[in-house]
Design a protein around this motif. Structure first.
Motif, PDB file in Angstrom:
ATOM      1  N   PRO A  18       0.829  -1.211   0.000  1.00 55.64           N
ATOM      2  CA  PRO A  18       0.000   0.000   0.000  1.00 55.64           C
ATOM      3  C   PRO A  18       0.860   1.256   0.000  1.00 55.64           C
ATOM      4  O   PRO A  18       1.974   1.264   0.541  1.00 55.64           O
ATOM      5  N   GLN A  19       0.348   2.319  -0.623  1.00 49.50           N
ATOM      6  CA  GLN A  19       1.026   3.629  -0.655  1.00 49.50           C
ATOM      7  C   GLN A  19       2.513   3.492  -0.999  1.00 49.50           C
ATOM      8  O   GLN A  19       3.398   3.966  -0.291  1.00 49.50           O
ATOM      9  N   ALA A  20       2.774   2.824  -2.112  1.00 48.75           N
ATOM     10  CA  ALA A  20       4.152   2.547  -2.531  1.00 48.75           C
ATOM     11  C   ALA A  20       4.714   3.723  -3.333  1.00 48.75           C
ATOM     12  O   ALA A  20       4.143   4.104  -4.357  1.00 48.75           O
ATOM     13  N   PRO A  21       5.820   4.324  -2.890  1.00 52.83           N
ATOM     14  CA  PRO A  21       6.422   5.431  -3.646  1.00 52.83           C
ATOM     15  C   PRO A  21       6.820   4.974  -5.050  1.00 52.83           C
ATOM     16  O   PRO A  21       7.462   3.931  -5.211  1.00 52.83           O
ATOM     17  N   LEU A  22       6.439   5.757  -6.046  1.00 50.81           N
ATOM     18  CA  LEU A  22       6.762   5.404  -7.426  1.00 50.81           C
ATOM     19  C   LEU A  22       7.973   6.164  -7.960  1.00 50.81           C
ATOM     20  O   LEU A  22       8.586   5.746  -8.943  1.00 50.81           O
ATOM     21  N   ALA A  23       8.341   7.279  -7.315  1.00 53.83           N
ATOM     22  CA  ALA A  23       9.473   8.069  -7.808  1.00 53.83           C
ATOM     23  C   ALA A  23      10.742   7.230  -7.998  1.00 53.83           C
ATOM     24  O   ALA A  23      11.436   7.382  -9.010  1.00 53.83           O
ATOM     25  N   PRO A  24      11.078   6.314  -7.073  1.00 52.12           N
ATOM     26  CA  PRO A  24      12.290   5.518  -7.270  1.00 52.12           C
ATOM     27  C   PRO A  24      12.205   4.571  -8.468  1.00 52.12           C
ATOM     28  O   PRO A  24      13.227   4.080  -8.940  1.00 52.12           O
ATOM     29  N   LEU A  25      10.982   4.312  -8.955  1.00 53.61           N
ATOM     30  CA  LEU A  25      10.787   3.326 -10.013  1.00 53.61           C
ATOM     31  C   LEU A  25      10.681   3.940 -11.400  1.00 53.61           C
ATOM     32  O   LEU A  25      10.571   3.212 -12.387  1.00 53.61           O
ATOM     33  N   VAL A  26      10.682   5.272 -11.493  1.00 50.36           N
ATOM     34  CA  VAL A  26      10.561   5.930 -12.792  1.00 50.36           C
ATOM     35  C   VAL A  26      11.801   6.766 -13.076  1.00 50.36           C
ATOM     36  O   VAL A  26      12.490   7.212 -12.157  1.00 50.36           O
ATOM     37  N   TRP A  27      12.075   6.994 -14.342  1.00 47.95           N
ATOM     38  CA  TRP A  27      13.321   7.653 -14.743  1.00 47.95           C
ATOM     39  C   TRP A  27      13.413   9.101 -14.268  1.00 47.95           C
ATOM     40  O   TRP A  27      14.494   9.595 -13.994  1.00 47.95           O
ATOM     41  N   PHE A  28      12.275   9.795 -14.203  1.00 51.09           N
ATOM     42  CA  PHE A  28      12.309  11.189 -13.777  1.00 51.09           C
ATOM     43  C   PHE A  28      12.608  11.337 -12.289  1.00 51.09           C
ATOM     44  O   PHE A  28      12.963  12.414 -11.817  1.00 51.09           O
ATOM     45  N   LYS A  29      12.415  10.254 -11.515  1.00 47.48           N
ATOM     46  CA  LYS A  29      12.640  10.271 -10.056  1.00 47.48           C
ATOM     47  C   LYS A  29      11.786  11.348  -9.381  1.00 47.48           C
ATOM     48  O   LYS A  29      12.227  12.052  -8.468  1.00 47.48           O
ATOM     49  N   SER A  30      10.540  11.452  -9.825  1.00 47.59           N
ATOM     50  CA  SER A  30       9.603  12.409  -9.230  1.00 47.59           C
ATOM     51  C   SER A  30       8.218  11.789  -9.212  1.00 47.59           C
ATOM     52  O   SER A  30       7.971  10.763  -9.845  1.00 47.59           O
ATOM     53  N   GLY A  31       7.317  12.424  -8.469  1.00 46.40           N
ATOM     54  CA  GLY A  31       5.933  11.968  -8.439  1.00 46.40           C
ATOM     55  C   GLY A  31       5.539  11.308  -7.129  1.00 46.40           C
ATOM     56  O   GLY A  31       6.368  11.098  -6.237  1.00 46.40           O
ATOM     57  N   GLY A  32       4.249  11.000  -7.030  1.00 47.92           N
ATOM     58  CA  GLY A  32       3.689  10.470  -5.796  1.00 47.92           C
ATOM     59  C   GLY A  32       3.685   8.952  -5.728  1.00 47.92           C
ATOM     60  O   GLY A  32       4.427   8.272  -6.439  1.00 47.92           O
TER      61      GLY A  32
END
Length: 300
Positions: A18-32
């Motif tokens: 639950p409520q897993a940060p996505l920033a570490p998983l995307v190239w931009f390293k941003s977002g909720g």
């Protein structure tokens, strides 16, 4: 919001966060964060999970997160990330590979080289996974997925597994007619006979060209805008005076103007707003309406 019991009671064998940060998983390293992040153990786990999930809960696939802006408000519902169980690549015959939806372009092209299969070298230059390539008709350096795809196995939002031939995908430039919530779990790519040394030489040429022209060492999202008919997006952006343009921590790349960069502190809102400002300036300068190629997901 998704009610926690709706997901936890289904006997999931994979990882459900639950409520897993996505920033570490995307190239931009941003977002909720993702309201829920599901990493299925295998195909049966994915099918059962989607079958049992209430139809009102939105579902989104996530590959390497290369061509995506995750907005700062996060992604409601469930984000599905296909892991190692979906990353196998195997030779079917002398010119055909079966590739898992979670396999990277590098793995696919390297396996093709070792098998003496030419024609799929361009996949090495696309930062992503097979699932994303198939959905977006990924392409570069003169090749597109529609040119090599035989068929693909897709798990629908209902959990049903179906096979779709290339003609059923309605391919156009960087677009397919795959239904929302559908997950590409494998694909068959067909090339032609080639000599491994020559295949490697072509992949080396592509890699060198990318390194020379693209900001690969930056926090970026790949090609930002689609090339309009008769135009090159980077040239339109450059002619509109946007090279190096900044907004907060977001910047138009100096090296390749069809790339946006997170210089280190950018929010997803800043990156997206910069993209919209570029679109506005190009429209005013040339009259051309740039279309986003980067997928923008989630809530502001």
């Amino acid at each position: 919001m998704v009610e926690q019991p709706t997901l936890e009671k289904n006997g999931v064998r994979g990882k459900l966060t639950p409520q897993a940060p996505l920033a570490p998983l995307v190239w931009f390293k941003s977002g909720g964060a993702a309201e829920w992040l599901f990493e299925p153990k295998d195909m049966a786990d994915l099918q059962a999970f989607l079958h049992d999930l209430h139809p009102s809960v939105p579902v989104m696939a996530l590959g390497l997160g290369s061509n995506m802006i995750v907005r700062d408000g996060g992604v409601p519902g469930v984000v599905v990330r296909l892991g190692k169980a979906f990353a196998r690549v195997e030779k079917v015959d002398e010119v055909t590979l079966r590739c898992g939806g979670g396999a990277s372009g590098i793995l696919v092209s390297s396996t093709a080289r070792d098998a003496g299969i030419a024609g799929v070298e361009f996949l090495r230059s696309i930062p992503g996974t097979v699932g994303g390539f198939v959905r977006m008709n990924g392409g570069a350096y003169g090749g597109e997925v529609k040119d090599i795809l035989v068929d693909c196995d897709v798990v629908l939002r209902s959990g049903e597994l179906i096979t779709l031939g290339v003609a059923q995908l309605g391919y156009t430039y960087r677009h397919s007619e795959l239904p929302d919530g559908a997950m590409v779990v494998s694909a068959q790519f067909r090339g032609h006979p080639g000599e491994p040394g020559a295949i490697q030489a072509e992949m080396d040429r592509i890699s060198a060209s990318r390194e020379a022209s693209q900001p690969l060492r930056s926090k970026t999202g790949g090609s930002t805008f689609k090339n309009p008919e008769g135009h090159k997006a980077w040239q339109l952006v450059d002619e509109a005076g946007c090279r190096g343009l900044t907004l907060g921590g977001a910047q138009v790349s100096e090296k390749h103007t069809n790339f946006l960069i997170n210089t280190g502190t950018a929010t997803s809102a800043e990156i997206e707003a910069l993209g919209e400002e570029v679109r506005r300036r190009v429209r005013e300068n040339s009259g051309v309406e740039l279309e986003w190629e980067i997928q923008r997901v989630g809530e502001q």
